[in-house]
Enzyme design. Structure first.
Site, PDB file in Angstrom:
ATOM      1  N   ARG A  72       0.833  -1.212   0.000  1.00 25.85           N
ATOM      2  CA  ARG A  72       0.000   0.000   0.000  1.00 25.85           C
ATOM      3  C   ARG A  72       0.874   1.270   0.000  1.00 25.85           C
ATOM      4  NH1 ARG A  72      -0.422   4.642   2.746  1.00 25.85           N
ATOM      5  NH2 ARG A  72       0.065   3.512   4.650  1.00 25.85           N
ATOM      6  N   ASP A  73       1.616   1.507   1.068  1.00 29.57           N
ATOM      7  CA  ASP A  73       2.368   2.766   1.174  1.00 29.57           C
ATOM      8  C   ASP A  73       3.497   2.797   0.153  1.00 29.57           C
ATOM      9  OD1 ASP A  73       3.058   5.271   2.155  1.00 29.57           O
ATOM     10  OD2 ASP A  73       3.504   4.601   4.180  1.00 29.57           O
ATOM     11  N   HIS A  76       5.112   4.697  12.720  1.00 34.86           N
ATOM     12  CA  HIS A  76       5.227   4.587  11.260  1.00 34.86           C
ATOM     13  C   HIS A  76       6.277   5.590  10.797  1.00 34.86           C
ATOM     14  CE1 HIS A  76       3.105   4.196   7.188  1.00 34.86           C
ATOM     15  NE2 HIS A  76       3.798   5.307   7.009  1.00 34.86           N
ATOM     16  N   HIS A 135       9.291   7.042   8.139  1.00 39.13           N
ATOM     17  CA  HIS A 135       9.912   7.125   6.816  1.00 39.13           C
ATOM     18  C   HIS A 135      11.380   7.491   7.073  1.00 39.13           C
ATOM     19  CE1 HIS A 135       6.315   7.012   4.049  1.00 39.13           C
ATOM     20  NE2 HIS A 135       5.749   7.046   5.234  1.00 39.13           N
ATOM     21  N   CYS A 180       4.626   9.343  -0.098  1.00 42.68           N
ATOM     22  CA  CYS A 180       3.207   9.683  -0.140  1.00 42.68           C
ATOM     23  C   CYS A 180       2.993  10.628  -1.304  1.00 42.68           C
ATOM     24  CB  CYS A 180       2.774  10.332   1.167  1.00 42.68           C
ATOM     25  SG  CYS A 180       1.050  10.872   1.107  1.00 42.68           S
ATOM     26  N   ASN A 223       9.658   4.377   3.165  1.00 41.01           N
ATOM     27  CA  ASN A 223       9.380   3.958   4.535  1.00 41.01           C
ATOM     28  C   ASN A 223      10.610   3.275   5.112  1.00 41.01           C
ATOM     29  OD1 ASN A 223       6.667   3.896   3.047  1.00 41.01           O
ATOM     30  ND2 ASN A 223       6.050   3.629   5.171  1.00 41.01           N
TER      31      ASN A 223
HETATM   32  P1  HMG Z   1     -13.133  14.398  -2.874  1.00 39.75           P
HETATM   33  O1  HMG Z   1     -12.825  14.750  -4.287  1.00 39.75           O
HETATM   34  O2  HMG Z   1     -13.333  15.486  -1.859  1.00 39.75           O
HETATM   35  O3  HMG Z   1     -14.369  13.393  -2.802  1.00 39.75           O
HETATM   36  O4  HMG Z   1     -11.948  13.438  -2.399  1.00 39.75           O
HETATM   37  P2  HMG Z   1     -15.911  13.698  -2.693  1.00 39.75           P
HETATM   38  O5  HMG Z   1     -16.384  13.147  -1.404  1.00 39.75           O
HETATM   39  O6  HMG Z   1     -16.178  15.153  -3.001  1.00 39.75           O
HETATM   40  O7  HMG Z   1     -16.504  12.815  -3.899  1.00 39.75           O
HETATM   41  C1  HMG Z   1     -16.262  13.183  -5.274  1.00 39.75           C
HETATM   42  C2  HMG Z   1     -16.493  11.981  -6.166  1.00 39.75           C
HETATM   43  O8  HMG Z   1     -15.512  10.990  -5.879  1.00 39.75           O
HETATM   44  C3  HMG Z   1     -17.851  11.297  -5.984  1.00 39.75           C
HETATM   45  O9  HMG Z   1     -18.225  10.800  -7.276  1.00 39.75           O
HETATM   46  C4  HMG Z   1     -17.539  10.134  -5.102  1.00 39.75           C
HETATM   47  O10 HMG Z   1     -18.418   9.034  -5.259  1.00 39.75           O
HETATM   48  C5  HMG Z   1     -16.143   9.748  -5.567  1.00 39.75           C
HETATM   49  P3  HMG Z   1     -19.393  11.525  -8.123  1.00 39.75           P
HETATM   50  O11 HMG Z   1     -20.590  11.457  -7.225  1.00 39.75           O
HETATM   51  O12 HMG Z   1     -18.888  12.923  -8.306  1.00 39.75           O
HETATM   52  O13 HMG Z   1     -19.418  10.691  -9.353  1.00 39.75           O
HETATM   53  N1  HMG Z   1     -15.412   9.121  -4.487  1.00 39.75           N
HETATM   54  C6  HMG Z   1     -14.830   7.912  -4.512  1.00 39.75           C
HETATM   55  N2  HMG Z   1     -14.716   6.981  -5.469  1.00 39.75           N
HETATM   56  C7  HMG Z   1     -14.063   5.846  -5.137  1.00 39.75           C
HETATM   57  N3  HMG Z   1     -13.533   5.592  -3.918  1.00 39.75           N
HETATM   58  C8  HMG Z   1     -13.611   6.503  -2.946  1.00 39.75           C
HETATM   59  C9  HMG Z   1     -14.278   7.723  -3.244  1.00 39.75           C
HETATM   60  N4  HMG Z   1     -14.520   8.810  -2.495  1.00 39.75           N
HETATM   61  C10 HMG Z   1     -15.209   9.649  -3.252  1.00 39.75           C
HETATM   62  N5  HMG Z   1     -13.095   6.255  -1.743  1.00 39.75           N
HETATM   63  C11 HMG Z   1     -11.025  11.736  -0.960  1.00 39.75           C
HETATM   64  C12 HMG Z   1     -11.871  13.005  -1.044  1.00 39.75           C
HETATM   65  C13 HMG Z   1     -10.745  11.468   0.489  1.00 39.75           C
HETATM   66  C14 HMG Z   1     -11.803  10.607  -1.584  1.00 39.75           C
HETATM   67  C15 HMG Z   1      -9.714  11.963  -1.767  1.00 39.75           C
HETATM   68  O14 HMG Z   1      -9.094  13.098  -1.241  1.00 39.75           O
HETATM   69  C16 HMG Z   1      -8.776  10.796  -1.691  1.00 39.75           C
HETATM   70  O15 HMG Z   1      -9.025   9.745  -2.273  1.00 39.75           O
HETATM   71  N6  HMG Z   1      -7.625  10.955  -0.977  1.00 39.75           N
HETATM   72  C17 HMG Z   1      -6.696   9.861  -0.789  1.00 39.75           C
HETATM   73  C18 HMG Z   1      -5.275  10.355  -0.759  1.00 39.75           C
HETATM   74  C19 HMG Z   1      -4.347   9.199  -0.428  1.00 39.75           C
HETATM   75  O16 HMG Z   1      -4.653   8.042  -0.635  1.00 39.75           O
HETATM   76  N7  HMG Z   1      -3.134   9.515   0.082  1.00 39.75           N
HETATM   77  C20 HMG Z   1      -2.154   8.540   0.453  1.00 39.75           C
HETATM   78  C21 HMG Z   1      -2.505   7.775   1.696  1.00 39.75           C
HETATM   79  S1  HMG Z   1      -2.099   8.639   3.203  1.00 39.75           S
HETATM   80  C22 HMG Z   1      -0.467   8.203   3.537  1.00 39.75           C
HETATM   81  O17 HMG Z   1       0.183   7.632   2.703  1.00 39.75           O
HETATM   82  C23 HMG Z   1       0.120   8.468   4.892  1.00 39.75           C
HETATM   83  C24 HMG Z   1       0.275   7.188   5.718  1.00 39.75           C
HETATM   84  O18 HMG Z   1       1.146   6.266   5.070  1.00 39.75           O
HETATM   85  C25 HMG Z   1       0.856   7.501   7.088  1.00 39.75           C
HETATM   86  C26 HMG Z   1       2.046   8.441   7.054  1.00 39.75           C
HETATM   87  O19 HMG Z   1       3.080   8.138   6.422  1.00 39.75           O
HETATM   88  O20 HMG Z   1       1.922   9.489   7.695  1.00 39.75           O
HETATM   89  C27 HMG Z   1      -1.062   6.497   5.940  1.00 39.75           C
HETATM   90 MG    MG Z   2       3.411   6.454   5.111  1.00 46.06          MG
END
Ligand code: HMG
Ligand code: MG
Length: 303
Positions: free
Chosen positions: A16-17, A212, A214, A245, A254
């Site tokens: 995933r990450d 967690h 990096h 990320c 990581n």
């Molecule tokens: P948004 O654009 O604000 O979503 O994104 P929305 O709620 O306004 O919805 C817009 C449209 O997207 C809608 O479709 C929803 O159905 C669709 P429409 O009605 O317009 O046709 N939609 C989705 N479709 C599929 N799957 C979904 C989904 N959600 C909405 N889940 C959202 C908001 C949170 C979805 C977006 O910002 C997003 O996907 N962000 C993810 C970013 C990400 O994955 N970042 C990396 C992970 S975090 C990380 O790595 C850190 C970590 O490792 C720890 C660390 O290191 O600190 C965990």
């Molecule tokens: Mg991370």
């Protein structure tokens, strides 16, 4: 060394990450094979993918297909692989596949909440609350990440009280475990011990915490040692040191799982994981991607 636990849990986040940040698309079959190899190496937890918006993270747009592929091989055990779900749409997609472990991911800072979740710091909790409630009602457990616990590329230093407040709000919703993320790898050992102690002082049992790291500045293992001395026994790591990320400038790999395993072996801390098998999985993936692993231990053991 005195004051260390006899065993820890390694929480593998590479599929995933690690793979969320790849420039080149990784075929679903390669991801599935990576998960299988990591499980076969004895890793007790392998976070498989994210049900995030496919436009936001195209690298993981095949999340459903990946879980279907894994269910074909692993049967019911595929449902035990944790997946990230930011919102109810993501949870629906995970529950359709019968996932039993989901993770929400919050931010300690305003800027990263906006950039990663398209929500303000405060709005993120309103997005997560129904996710946690419905996941628990469906019998799944919920991990909560807090990102930017030690520094933020846009805001600089992060107030540890704000990190504790973020984490406490997620735990109060019912999250079972809190993973404190040094998303951009700027934290150092003194800060890690201090943050863990602040959580404990605020009433969080230390066994609810995971760390967690990096490895941007090469501090990840020193930070693990600080976490161990503070009583934390769950550590996130990524096979081969893959990672970063897509929404955090300057986030690099990581902590490599192999580096963590080597370190634990030296300290006599049991992980239940076969280091050589993880190295072989990372070497296989490095071949498949045509890029060497950034892990020092992988390089040393395969060189
Ligand atoms: P948004 O654009 O604000 O979503 O994104 P929305 O709620 O306004 O919805 C817009 C449209 O997207 C809608 O479709 C929803 O159905 C669709 P429409 O009605 O317009 O046709 N939609 C989705 N479709 C599929 N799957 C979904 C989904 N959600 C909405 N889940 C959202 C908001 C949170 C979805 C977006 O910002 C997003 O996907 N962000 C993810 C970013 C990400 O994955 N970042 C990396 C992970 S975090 C990380 O790595 C850190 C970590 O490792 C720890 C660390 O290191 O600190 C965990
Ligand atoms: Mg991370």
């Amino acid at each position: 060394m005195a004051g260390l636990p006899s065993a820890i849990t390694v929480y593998e986040v590479g599929p995933r990450d690690g793979l969320q940040n790849e420039a080149e698309p990784v075929p679903t079959a390669v991801k599935a094979e990576l998960v299988r190899r990591l499980l076969a190496a004895g890793l007790p937890v392998v976070e498989a993918t994210s049900f995030v918006h496919p436009r936001w993270v195209p690298q993981l747009a095949d999340a459903g297909e990946l879980l279907d592929t894994l269910a074909g091989d692993l049967g019911d055990a595929a449902r035990d692989l944790p997946v990230l779900v930011p919102n109810e749409r993501g949870l629906d997609r995970a529950l359709e596949r019968g996932c039993r472990h989901v993770a929400v991911f919050g931010s300690a800072t305003e800027t990263f909440a906006q950039r990663n979740l398209n929500r303000s710091w405060d709005q993120q909790f309103a997005m997560f609350a129904p996710v946690v409630e419905r996941a628990l009602a469906a019998g799944a457990d919920v991990r909560a990440y807090v990102s930017m616990c030690f520094g933020d590329p846009w805001e600089g230093d992060v107030d540890p009280d704000r990190v504790v407040e973020t984490g406490q709000r997620l735990l109060a919703m019912g999250a079972t475990q809190l993973s404190l993320g040094d998303t951009i790898g700027v934290g150092t050992a003194g800060q890690v011990g201090d943050l863990v102690r602040r959580f404990v002082a605020a009433g969080t049992p230390v066994d609810r915490l995971a760390l967690h790291f990096h490895d941007t500045y090469g501090q990840a293992l020193a930070n693990v040692l600080a976490g161990l001395l503070a009583g934390v026994t769950t550590y996130d790591a990524s096979a081969g040191g893959l990672g970063g990320c897509p929404y955090a400038e300057s986030a690099t790999g990581n902590l490599a799982t192999e580096d963590l395993l080597w370190f634990c072996r030296g300290l006599g801390i049991d992980t239940g994981v076969d280091l050589d098998a993880v190295v072989a999985a990372s070497a296989w993936l490095a071949d498949a991607r045509g890029r060497p692993s950034p892990s020092a231990v992988v390089r040393a053991l395969t060189g």
